[in-house]
Scaffold this motif. Structure first.
Motif, PDB file in Angstrom:
ATOM      1  N   LEU A   1       9.694  -5.635 -37.657  1.00 40.32           N
ATOM      2  CA  LEU A   1      10.440  -6.176 -38.805  1.00 40.32           C
ATOM      3  C   LEU A   1       9.869  -5.789 -40.166  1.00 40.32           C
ATOM      4  CD1 LEU A   1      11.368  -9.802 -37.639  1.00 40.32           C
ATOM      5  CD2 LEU A   1      12.876  -7.825 -37.753  1.00 40.32           C
ATOM      6  N   ARG A   2       9.700  -4.480 -40.364  1.00 40.90           N
ATOM      7  CA  ARG A   2       9.236  -4.009 -41.671  1.00 40.90           C
ATOM      8  C   ARG A   2      10.141  -4.584 -42.768  1.00 40.90           C
ATOM      9  NH1 ARG A   2       6.000  -0.133 -42.844  1.00 40.90           N
ATOM     10  NH2 ARG A   2       6.124   0.835 -40.785  1.00 40.90           N
ATOM     11  N   GLY A   3       9.521  -4.994 -43.858  1.00 40.87           N
ATOM     12  CA  GLY A   3      10.308  -5.500 -44.994  1.00 40.87           C
ATOM     13  C   GLY A   3      10.415  -7.022 -45.000  1.00 40.87           C
TER      14      GLY A   3
ATOM     15  N   ALA B   1       7.324  -0.191 -30.245  1.00 44.69           N
ATOM     16  CA  ALA B   1       7.300  -0.109 -31.713  1.00 44.69           C
ATOM     17  C   ALA B   1       6.365   1.019 -32.126  1.00 44.69           C
ATOM     18  CB  ALA B   1       6.805  -1.425 -32.294  1.00 44.69           C
ATOM     19  N   ARG B   2       6.811   1.855 -33.052  1.00 44.60           N
ATOM     20  CA  ARG B   2       5.906   2.930 -33.469  1.00 44.60           C
ATOM     21  C   ARG B   2       4.868   2.415 -34.475  1.00 44.60           C
ATOM     22  NH1 ARG B   2       9.364   6.923 -37.458  1.00 44.60           N
ATOM     23  NH2 ARG B   2       9.831   5.363 -39.043  1.00 44.60           N
ATOM     24  N   SER B   3       5.207   1.291 -35.134  1.00 47.33           N
ATOM     25  CA  SER B   3       4.253   0.715 -36.088  1.00 47.33           C
ATOM     26  C   SER B   3       4.289  -0.808 -35.969  1.00 47.33           C
ATOM     27  CB  SER B   3       4.555   1.195 -37.504  1.00 47.33           C
ATOM     28  OG  SER B   3       5.871   0.811 -37.876  1.00 47.33           O
ATOM     29  N   ILE B   4       4.885  -1.467 -36.966  1.00 46.82           N
ATOM     30  CA  ILE B   4       4.924  -2.933 -37.003  1.00 46.82           C
ATOM     31  C   ILE B   4       6.335  -3.419 -36.670  1.00 46.82           C
ATOM     32  CG2 ILE B   4       3.045  -3.208 -38.656  1.00 46.82           C
ATOM     33  CD1 ILE B   4       5.271  -3.394 -40.847  1.00 46.82           C
TER      34      ILE B   4
ATOM     35  N   PRO C   1      21.106  -4.788 -49.090  1.00 47.48           N
ATOM     36  CA  PRO C   1      21.023  -5.325 -47.729  1.00 47.48           C
ATOM     37  C   PRO C   1      22.187  -4.849 -46.853  1.00 47.48           C
ATOM     38  CG  PRO C   1      20.984  -7.098 -49.382  1.00 47.48           C
ATOM     39  CD  PRO C   1      21.252  -5.828 -50.114  1.00 47.48           C
ATOM     40  N   GLU C   2      21.862  -4.424 -45.625  1.00 45.17           N
ATOM     41  CA  GLU C   2      22.902  -3.976 -44.688  1.00 45.17           C
ATOM     42  C   GLU C   2      23.420  -5.186 -43.932  1.00 45.17           C
ATOM     43  OE1 GLU C   2      21.646  -0.702 -42.190  1.00 45.17           O
ATOM     44  OE2 GLU C   2      20.723   0.333 -43.863  1.00 45.17           O
ATOM     45  N   LEU C   3      24.244  -5.975 -44.594  1.00 42.56           N
ATOM     46  CA  LEU C   3      24.734  -7.223 -44.015  1.00 42.56           C
ATOM     47  C   LEU C   3      26.216  -7.392 -44.304  1.00 42.56           C
ATOM     48  CD1 LEU C   3      21.808  -9.516 -45.241  1.00 42.56           C
ATOM     49  CD2 LEU C   3      22.166  -8.743 -42.893  1.00 42.56           C
TER      50      LEU C   3
ATOM     51  N   GLY D   1      12.212   0.817 -31.044  1.00 40.72           N
ATOM     52  CA  GLY D   1      12.481   0.427 -32.431  1.00 40.72           C
ATOM     53  C   GLY D   1      12.291  -1.065 -32.598  1.00 40.72           C
ATOM     54  N   ALA D   2      11.589  -1.465 -33.650  1.00 39.95           N
ATOM     55  CA  ALA D   2      11.234  -2.873 -33.807  1.00 39.95           C
ATOM     56  C   ALA D   2      11.797  -3.463 -35.084  1.00 39.95           C
ATOM     57  CB  ALA D   2       9.723  -3.023 -33.765  1.00 39.95           C
ATOM     58  N   GLY D   3      13.001  -2.998 -35.447  1.00 33.86           N
ATOM     59  CA  GLY D   3      13.705  -3.612 -36.579  1.00 33.86           C
ATOM     60  C   GLY D   3      14.501  -4.803 -36.045  1.00 33.86           C
ATOM     61  N   TYR D   4      15.360  -5.289 -36.921  1.00 34.58           N
ATOM     62  CA  TYR D   4      16.302  -6.350 -36.631  1.00 34.58           C
ATOM     63  C   TYR D   4      17.007  -6.170 -35.278  1.00 34.58           C
ATOM     64  CZ  TYR D   4      19.225  -9.366 -39.679  1.00 34.58           C
ATOM     65  OH  TYR D   4      19.846 -10.366 -40.330  1.00 34.58           O
ATOM     66  N   ILE D   5      17.636  -5.001 -35.114  1.00 38.34           N
ATOM     67  CA  ILE D   5      18.492  -4.773 -33.945  1.00 38.34           C
ATOM     68  C   ILE D   5      17.657  -4.666 -32.671  1.00 38.34           C
ATOM     69  CG2 ILE D   5      20.156  -3.153 -32.909  1.00 38.34           C
ATOM     70  CD1 ILE D   5      21.136  -2.552 -35.761  1.00 38.34           C
ATOM     71  N   GLY D   6      16.526  -3.963 -32.757  1.00 38.96           N
ATOM     72  CA  GLY D   6      15.659  -3.828 -31.594  1.00 38.96           C
ATOM     73  C   GLY D   6      15.184  -5.181 -31.087  1.00 38.96           C
TER      74      GLY D   6
END
Ligand code: NA7
Length: 487
Positions: A221-223, A216-219, A331-333, A193-198
């Motif tokens: 930090l999507r968004g 990463a399955r794609s890019i 936002p999840e913050l 997983g290549a989001g924030y947490i990953g």
């Protein structure tokens, strides 16, 4: 025991940031408040105390582990400043790190508990579900039920990490729920997983000296602003994180030696195998709303995500509200949840009419070289206003403290997204470099005040800092001039 409790407001919240903030504010305004809180153990059995995700398995332990990784880096640089030490003998003691981190987390749990008591918020360690729109049943660990009725009910249950539906994921994988209290050192780790947490987890694990791969399955930090996201990923790669793009884990099995055999497929459909000590999933989070039996209250959820589509934190049921990560397209913050929770309590029990403004919320990805941003990405600004109406200022820079240890400043970069005409209002600011969160916070306030390019340019910088780079911007992308530093 089936005790009926009557409240003005009941917060079903896992004592997360949003629920607690609303509860404390409401009590201060004279409301009678109860909080239901319950943490289900993770699949490998991790559980924690009061304070929600941020305190226990999110921002706080993450920042401490990030700091541990930065210190490791600093030790190696220290020699170039004259400190006499042998960097070859420097290594992390995972157990000591984990203990220090968990001791701090426990102290925050304790402070939270005391605060609830002194503020006279009634606290119940029970898992809540709706009986009707005004009634919630709380089930304790022992299976006892308590019934609560309330005028208003606040949902602030947040979310938990998701697992992919593949063999071995739940049995052998871990998530951010587990990493900060992991008994054994993580060793060679695959982060999926290549989001924030990953990115953050892969960043600090690599910094602590563990062989780390990010899949990463794609890019990444999507968004986020694409160019900045690429900077962050390239920088991590340069530091030794192994990136595998467009790939997916297919299966995890445990070998006889206890290590994990991972089957994964690349973009051409080719199957590969690798052995890891730890597989950490960071593939996004699931809202804990289904467990609330929302249908009993007539509460509608977004079917795909289980999130709540609230207007000014009010759900489709007039007396049921929501703040934090359960909100659709917000936002999840943590600070967002806290702010929204406080304002909601003031509107409900004070005479306030102030609503939460979800725009221009600054955030920072604590990757090894941090990325802080506020406002619009370049792509979002162009999509909204058109290419002709947007001016992008940018610059690479060399932090002074990078010179002595000869650290690569290749990815230290600032970008300002602004309107090209009229008052040249600043729409977004992006910063990759040391202390990005500290840098971007003040500029977020400036953007709230209507910052414009002329105002930014007339601001005198503090020398030598990295934040001053924002006050020195003059090269636009449109000009085609080289944004690299001349010295
Ligand atoms: P995000 O930001 O939703 O990122 C999830 C990442 O996981 C993203 O790169 C996804 O790729 C990827 N993903 C999603 N599903 C899968 C599966 N099935 N397999 C592989 N990879 C997958 O979640 P985070 O957990 O990082 O962060 C959540 C919030 O917590 C964040 O907003 C912070 O505030 C803290 P995609 O881009 O969809 O292709």
């Amino acid at each position: 025991e089936n005790q009926q409790k009557q409240e003005d407001i009941l917060s079903v919240s896992h004592t997360g940031s949003g629920g607690l903030a609303a509860a404390k504010e409401a009590v201060g305004l004279g409301a009678k408040v109860a909080v239901l809180d319950y943490v289900s153990p993770s699949p490998i059995g991790t559980t924690w105390g009061l304070g929600g995700t941020c305190v226990n398995v999110g921002c706080i332990p993450k920042k401490l582990m990030h700091q541990a990784a930065l210190l490791g880096e600093a030790i190696h640089e220290a020699a170039t400043f004259g400190w006499q030490l042998d960097p070859k003998t420097v290594k992390i003691d995972w157990e000591a790190l984990r203990t220090s981190v968990q001791n701090h987390v426990k102290s925050v749990n304790w402070v939270t508990r005391v605060e609830l008591r002194t503020k006279k918020v009634e606290y119940f360690n029970a898992l809540g579900h709706f009986k009707d729109a005004h009634t919630v049943v709380g089930t304790t660990k022992k299976g006892e039920e308590k019934v609560f009725t309330a005028k208003d009910i606040l949902i602030a249950v947040g979310g938990r990490p998701r697992y992919p539906d593949i063999p071995g994921a739940v049995e052998y994988g871990i998530t951010s729920d587990d990493i900060f209290s992991l008994e054994r050192a993580p060793g060679k780790t695959l982060v999926v997983g290549a989001g924030y947490i990953g990115l953050e987890c892969a960043g600090f694990l690599n910094g602590l000296g563990y062989d780390t791969t990010l899949m990463a399955r794609s890019i990444v930090l999507r968004g986020f602003d694409r160019q900045m996201a690429e900077h962050v990923a390239e920088e991590m790669q340069q530091r030794g994180v192994n990136f595998i793009y467009e790939a997916k884990v297919k299966k995890i099995a445990k070998q006889e030696d206890g290590r994990l055999l991972v089957d994964w497929v690349d973009k051409d459909g080719q199957i590969h195998q690798d052995v890891y000590d730890t597989v950490l999933f960071a593939i996004g989070r699931r809202s804990l709303t289904q467990e609330l039996k929302p249908e009993n209250a007539g509460l509608k959820l977004i079917p795909e995500t289980g999130k709540i589509d609230a207007v000014n934190e009010q759900s489709n049921v007039p007396n049921i509200y929501a703040v934090g990560d359960v909100l659709h397209k917000k936002p999840e913050l943590t600070p967002v949840a806290i702010h929204a929770g406080k304002l909601l309590a003031r509107r409900l029990y004070g005479n306030s009419t102030e609503k939460m403004d979800y725009t221009n919320v600054a955030t920072t990805v604590f990757s090894p070289l941090e990325y802080g941003c506020v406002g619009l990405s370049e792509e979002a600004a162009v999509a909204l206003h058109g290419q002709d109406e947007i001016e992008i200022f940018h610059a690479y820079y060399k932090p002074t403290e990078f010179f002595v240890p000869q650290k690569s400043p290749d990815r230290c970069y600032v970008k300002v997204v602004a309107l090209r005409h009229g008052d040249e209002r600043v729409l977004g600011m992006h910063f990759v470099g040391p202390n990005a969160g500290e840098v971007i916070q003040g500029f977020a306030a400036a953007i709230k005040c209507g910052l414009t390019i002329p105002k930014l340019k007339s601001t005198v910088g503090i020398h030598p800092t990295v934040a001053e780079e924002f006050t020195r911007i003059f090269i636009t992308k449109r000009s085609g001039l080289d944004p690299k530093p001349q010295s």
